[in-house]
Design an enzyme around this catalytic site. Structure first.
Site, mmCIF file in Angstrom:
data_model
loop_
_atom_site.group_PDB
_atom_site.id
_atom_site.type_symbol
_atom_site.label_atom_id
_atom_site.label_comp_id
_atom_site.label_asym_id
_atom_site.label_seq_id
_atom_site.Cartn_x
_atom_site.Cartn_y
_atom_site.Cartn_z
ATOM 1 N N GLU A 79 0.821 -1.215 0.000
ATOM 2 C CA GLU A 79 0.000 0.000 0.000
ATOM 3 C C GLU A 79 0.856 1.266 0.000
ATOM 4 O O GLU A 79 1.692 1.449 0.899
ATOM 5 C CB GLU A 79 -0.914 -0.011 1.244
ATOM 6 C CG GLU A 79 -1.933 1.103 1.236
ATOM 7 C CD GLU A 79 -2.884 1.051 2.440
ATOM 8 O OE1 GLU A 79 -3.027 -0.015 3.076
ATOM 9 O OE2 GLU A 79 -3.485 2.099 2.738
ATOM 10 N N LYS A 253 -7.120 -0.379 11.845
ATOM 11 C CA LYS A 253 -6.493 -0.854 10.596
ATOM 12 C C LYS A 253 -5.276 0.013 10.278
ATOM 13 O O LYS A 253 -4.235 -0.482 9.856
ATOM 14 C CB LYS A 253 -7.512 -0.826 9.448
ATOM 15 C CG LYS A 253 -7.041 -1.502 8.171
ATOM 16 C CD LYS A 253 -6.277 -0.588 7.228
ATOM 17 C CE LYS A 253 -5.905 -1.310 5.941
ATOM 18 N NZ LYS A 253 -5.096 -0.482 5.036
ATOM 19 N N ASP A 269 4.508 -14.074 12.207
ATOM 20 C CA ASP A 269 3.174 -14.620 11.933
ATOM 21 C C ASP A 269 2.186 -13.460 12.103
ATOM 22 O O ASP A 269 1.686 -13.199 13.195
ATOM 23 C CB ASP A 269 2.877 -15.761 12.917
ATOM 24 C CG ASP A 269 1.531 -16.418 12.640
ATOM 25 O OD1 ASP A 269 0.652 -15.766 12.045
ATOM 26 O OD2 ASP A 269 1.359 -17.586 13.031
ATOM 27 N N HIS A 365 -1.998 10.269 -0.758
ATOM 28 C CA HIS A 365 -2.142 8.869 -1.137
ATOM 29 C C HIS A 365 -2.196 8.722 -2.661
ATOM 30 O O HIS A 365 -1.515 7.884 -3.235
ATOM 31 C CB HIS A 365 -3.439 8.335 -0.517
ATOM 32 C CG HIS A 365 -3.563 6.853 -0.578
ATOM 33 N ND1 HIS A 365 -2.994 6.028 0.366
ATOM 34 C CD2 HIS A 365 -4.168 6.055 -1.463
ATOM 35 C CE1 HIS A 365 -3.254 4.786 0.063
ATOM 36 N NE2 HIS A 365 -3.975 4.772 -1.042
#
Ligand code: NAD
Length: 412
Positions: A79, A253, A269, A365
């Site tokens: 991203e 998030k 992990d 972005h």
């Protein structure tokens, strides 16, 4: 496709079948064959039915000073903006930087006993010392790293399938993530527990809600760096996350953007980390993993979450780039790695809140994302990609159609 015995086939044979099935051309098969630093031989021993490897960009986050030490932090993520955002938020904390601390690496292993005999809980309590002694046999290897079994506890659970006992071992797994270590202990000790309780053992596995392995970090962003009015705006934004689960999910998030990127780069992990983080956020109702408050000089951010990460074991030892990423990071222990990850999560969260509450995130972005859209439109050389992205940024048109028209113009 004939999938019988797929796992027994050589990689060449597997690729041949996949090529036929999906009608891949030779170039596409070559892309699959290009496994990069992770050779086919290693990949084939890590998981089953291997036909290739997936590559992600590995970026470096700069400007991080944590407990007085400067870090160069590898982040693997697809991203755009995440690495840039981490760098920017970290820069704004200087010269003080971040302060962090981590609990010992204590993981919890769960053993489920079904149909225990009457008085089992009392007998377990009586035999606690013996149980701990027995458990030590299976974790002796950890003692030289400062780890080992710490405690055992018992609880009863009444379910629609009857009464169950849950036996939980706390184990300090030192610098490992610890899942295999814990699972081995629980599987080995289970018959002895059944001797005490009667009934039968069922599930024997760690919990990913590693509440005894939390990490905390904080940093202050000063008014003169971020602007006087930013503090109030950020607090408004934070308050929405604290009161609305829809916003809170995205808030968390944004934190995990940073944490996961370091996790992927260093071979952790990340599913375990994700599961633990969100479960922790939901204890007592889903809440932000960070807190923000106004200070005399600006705004202070704090983060707390469980992080089961390792500098040994798991994929850390088998993925070559993970080993190099840890070397770049220069952490000496799993605790130090967890502290770095928490700081990156906090930085990404601050950067997102700052941008969202002030200028909005799309401007920054989309500038970075323009290059992805250029590729989608067919730009192939670095020159083409940059030229198309530049024009998209100038015209503020990020549609694929526009990118295609720019590309055509350039090619003409
Ligand atoms: P591991 O099995 O590779 O064990 C770590 C080993 O490292 C131990 O044998 C230990 O003796 C050795 N070691 C060397 N130096 C050490 C040090 N300084 N501190 C601690 N140990 C040291 O790794 P693990 O961490 O036990 O297990 C992690 C793996 O388990 C991951 O690949 C994870 O994906 C997987 N896993 C996860 C889950 C889950 O999260 N639910 C379940 C099963 C397996």
């Amino acid at each position: 496709m004939d999938v019988s015995g797929f796992y027994k086939l050589s990689i060449e044979e597997r690729l041949k079948r996949i090529k036929e099935f999906a009608k891949l051309n030779d170039d596409e098969v070559d892309i699959l064959k290009n496994t990069g630093a992770l050779s086919f031989n290693i990949a084939d021993r890590m998981i089953e039915n291997v036909v290739g490897a997936v590559h992600l960009p590995l970026g470096i986050a700069t400007n991080f000073k944590i407990n007085g030490k400067e870090y160069i932090i590898p982040m693997a993520i697809e991203e755009p903006s995440v690495v840039a955002a981490a760098c920017k938020a970290a820069k704004f904390t200087l010269p003080e930087g971040f302060f962090a601390e981590a609990d010992e690496s204590v993981m919890i292993g769960q053993l489920q006993i079904v149909n225990p005999k009457r008085g089992a809980l009392e007998r377990l309590t009586e035999k606690k010392i013996n149980l701990l002694e027995a458990a030590k046999k299976y974790t002796e290897g950890l003692e030289k790293y400062g780890g080992g079994v710490k405690d055992v506890s018992f609880r009863e659970m009444r379910t629609k399938r009857g009464k169950m006992l849950i036996v939980e071992f706390d184990v300090n797994v030192a610098d490992a993530m610890g899942a295999n270590t814990i699972n081995t202990l629980i599987e080995n000790i289970a018959p002895y527990v059944v001797e005490i309780t009667g009934g039968e053992h069922r599930l024997k596995i760690l919990t990913n809600l590693a509440v005894k392995r939390k990490v905390r970090a904080e940093a202050e962003w000063r008014n003169e760096v971020i602007g006087m009015d930013a503090v109030e705006k950020i607090l408004d934004g934070y308050e929405m996350a604290a009161n609305d689960v829809y916003r809170c999910t995205t808030h968390n998030k944004g934190i995990m953007n940073g944490i996961d990127a370091v996790a992927v780069a260093t071979g952790q992990d990340w599913r375990a980390i994700e599961a633990g983080a969100h479960a922790y956020a939901s204890l007592g109702g889903y809440k932000p993993l960070t807190r923000f408050e106004k200070t005399k000089n600006g705004i202070k951010g704090r983060i707390e979450l469980p992080l089961a990460v390792g500098t040994v074991g798991g994929a850390v030892n088998s993925v070559p780039t993970a080993k190099i990423a840890l070397k770049i990071l220069g952490v000496k222990s799993a605790k130090e790695l967890a502290m770095v990850m928490a700081c990156v999560g906090l930085a990404n969260n601050f950067a997102a809140l700052y941008a969202l509450a002030t200028t909005g995130i799309q401007a920054g972005h989309m500038k970075l994302h323009a290059r992805n859209i250029a590729i989608l439109a067919g730009a192939s050389s670095p020159e083409e990609i940059d030229a198309v992205a530049r024009e998209m940024n100038e015209k503020k048109d990020y549609s694929v159609d526009f990118a295609k028209s720019v590309l055509e113009k350039i090619r003409r």
